[in-house]
Design a protein around this motif. Structure first.
Motif, PDB file in Angstrom:
ATOM      1  N   ARG A  79       0.607  -0.713  -0.499  1.00 53.11           N
ATOM      2  CA  ARG A  79       0.132  -0.319   0.461  1.00 53.11           C
ATOM      3  C   ARG A  79       0.974   0.832  -0.056  1.00 53.11           C
ATOM      4  O   ARG A  79       0.346   2.793  -0.527  1.00 53.11           O
ATOM      5  N   ARG A  80       2.122   1.454   0.205  1.00 56.20           N
ATOM      6  CA  ARG A  80       3.003   2.157   0.257  1.00 56.20           C
ATOM      7  C   ARG A  80       3.746   2.491  -0.841  1.00 56.20           C
ATOM      8  O   ARG A  80       3.729   3.223  -1.548  1.00 56.20           O
ATOM      9  N   GLY A  82       4.786   0.341  -4.097  1.00 51.70           N
ATOM     10  CA  GLY A  82       4.665  -0.506  -5.143  1.00 51.70           C
ATOM     11  C   GLY A  82       5.841  -0.767  -6.220  1.00 51.70           C
ATOM     12  O   GLY A  82       6.307  -0.274  -6.899  1.00 51.70           O
ATOM     13  N   ALA A 107      -2.811  -6.870  -0.203  1.00 48.73           N
ATOM     14  CA  ALA A 107      -2.303  -5.470  -0.512  1.00 48.73           C
ATOM     15  C   ALA A 107      -3.808  -4.257   0.342  1.00 48.73           C
ATOM     16  O   ALA A 107      -4.486  -3.141  -0.376  1.00 48.73           O
ATOM     17  N   PRO A 152       0.030   2.454  -4.016  1.00 46.47           N
ATOM     18  CA  PRO A 152       1.030   2.811  -3.336  1.00 46.47           C
ATOM     19  C   PRO A 152       0.546   3.828  -3.236  1.00 46.47           C
ATOM     20  O   PRO A 152       0.464   5.175  -4.476  1.00 46.47           O
ATOM     21  N   ASP A 153       1.763   4.857  -2.568  1.00 45.95           N
ATOM     22  CA  ASP A 153       2.245   6.498  -2.751  1.00 45.95           C
ATOM     23  C   ASP A 153       3.148   6.291  -4.153  1.00 45.95           C
ATOM     24  O   ASP A 153       3.762   7.695  -3.803  1.00 45.95           O
TER      25      ASP A 153
END
Ligand SMILES: Nc1ncnc2c1ncn2[C@@H]1O[C@H](COP(=O)(O)OP(=O)(O)OP(=O)(O)O)[C@@H](O)[C@H]1O
Length: 312
Positions: A79-80, A82, A107, A152-153
């Motif tokens: 989630r942060r 990829g 995820a 993700p971020d």
């Protein structure tokens, strides 16, 4: 969060494999909202650096952080950040959809997101076929979908365009731009310099494991330099004329000359040279010209140092 927030970073990152120094004292910041191109010749150290950033290779020294911590310390990493670093890392008998299902739990997403992503990467029709029957480009698309699963971020992508067809490359460019425009960060390696020039905001250029340039693309493509393409038979005369005016000239791999002056000045020198006006085309610098200039100069410098060293 401010606009210049560092999302991915390296400080003094080095890696040796026996006698081979793969990466030597590499530092960089990839900031929020930026597409950052990680470029360099074969064997320059790009993959090794990305793998250290992702905790897949242990650095000999230095540190790498993702969102302020070593990648391995991220909670819910999908989630942060990829990741697509090995586009072939699939279980061959598994279908594309099942591959995404395997990662969806980690995820934190469900069937709807999987269907959306299959659509996004144009794999809906092939989703229930085994990955072993996928083409290289289809595997690449599945790998990109996997990286995007957790929304993700940041994305870290090793040669994501390789294997994609021209439509796929243009699609990827739009995808990465849109991702960065949402305030997210992309760090990607590639050898496709024309494409990178259209895609990236910032450039990290590495050669022989060392960082040669780290900064905005627009600073690299300075109007205070240009590329001169001499007509057949005019190259020596034009080169001498430019050098006689004190302009630095670097021969690129294909006979073009990268010149350290503006296009206007270079055109005037060409016109006044013995070859005359029309004996060369004068063009702006490109990412390719700057890549060749910097890497060739660095490699020549290293070869010179080695020769001097052996003569002592
Ligand atoms: N596991 C390893 N064992 C020994 N040497 C390695 C290993 N991995 C990388 N190297 C060496 O480290 C150097 C950098 O390799 P790396 O794969 O990082 O380069 P790269 O810039 O990604 O190259 P390419 O553009 O060809 O993919 C090369 O000299 C390579 O041979």
């Amino acid at each position: 969060m401010n606009d210049r927030e560092t999302v991915l970073s390296a400080r003094g990152l080095s890696k040796s494999y026996g006698q081979v120094q793969a990466v030597a004292d590499v530092s960089f910041d990839a900031e929020r909202g930026r597409v950052v191109g990680f470029l360099g010749p074969n064997g320059a150290g790009k993959t090794t650096t990305l793998r250290m950033l992702l905790g897949l290779v242990r650095p000999t020294s230095g540190q790498a952080h993702a969102l302020g911590v070593p990648y391995r310390q991220l909670r819910r990493p999908l989630r942060r950040v990829g990741v697509s670093v090995e586009a072939d890392a699939f279980t061959p008998g598994r279908t594309g959809r099942d591959h995404l299902r395997c990662y969806a739990g980690l995820a934190g997403c469900g069937r709807k997101r999987i269907a959306e992503l299959l659509d996004l990467v144009d794999l809906t029709e092939a989703a229930d076929r085994a990955v072993r029957g996928y083409s290289t480009g289809m595997k690449r698309r599945l790998s990109i979908a996997t990286a995007l699963l957790g929304d993700p971020d940041a994305l870290v992508l090793d040669e994501p365009a390789s294997g994609l067809d021209p439509d796929g490359i243009a699609w990827l460019r739009g995808l990465l731009r849109g991702f960065a425009d949402e305030g997210k960060t992309v760090l990607l390696s590639s050898h496709l310099l024309d494409e990178m020039q259209k895609t990236v905001d910032d450039v990290l250029l590495i050669n022989r494991g060392r960082m040669l340039y780290s900064g905005p693309l627009e600073d690299l493509l300075t109007p205070q330099a240009c590329v001169v393409r001499p007509a057949a038979g005019s190259d020596e005369g034009i080169r001498h004329a430019l050098e006689a005016r004190g302009h630095g000239v670097h021969a690129l791999a294909d006979g073009r000359l990268r010149v350290g002056t503006s296009r206007q000045e270079a055109s005037a020198v060409v016109a006044e040279s013995s070859s005359g006006a029309g004996s060369a085309i004068v063009e702006p610098c490109t990412l390719e010209s700057e890549f060749m200039r910097l890497t060739r100069a660095d490699t020549a410098h290293a070869a010179g140092s080695a020769t001097k060293g052996s003569a002592l």
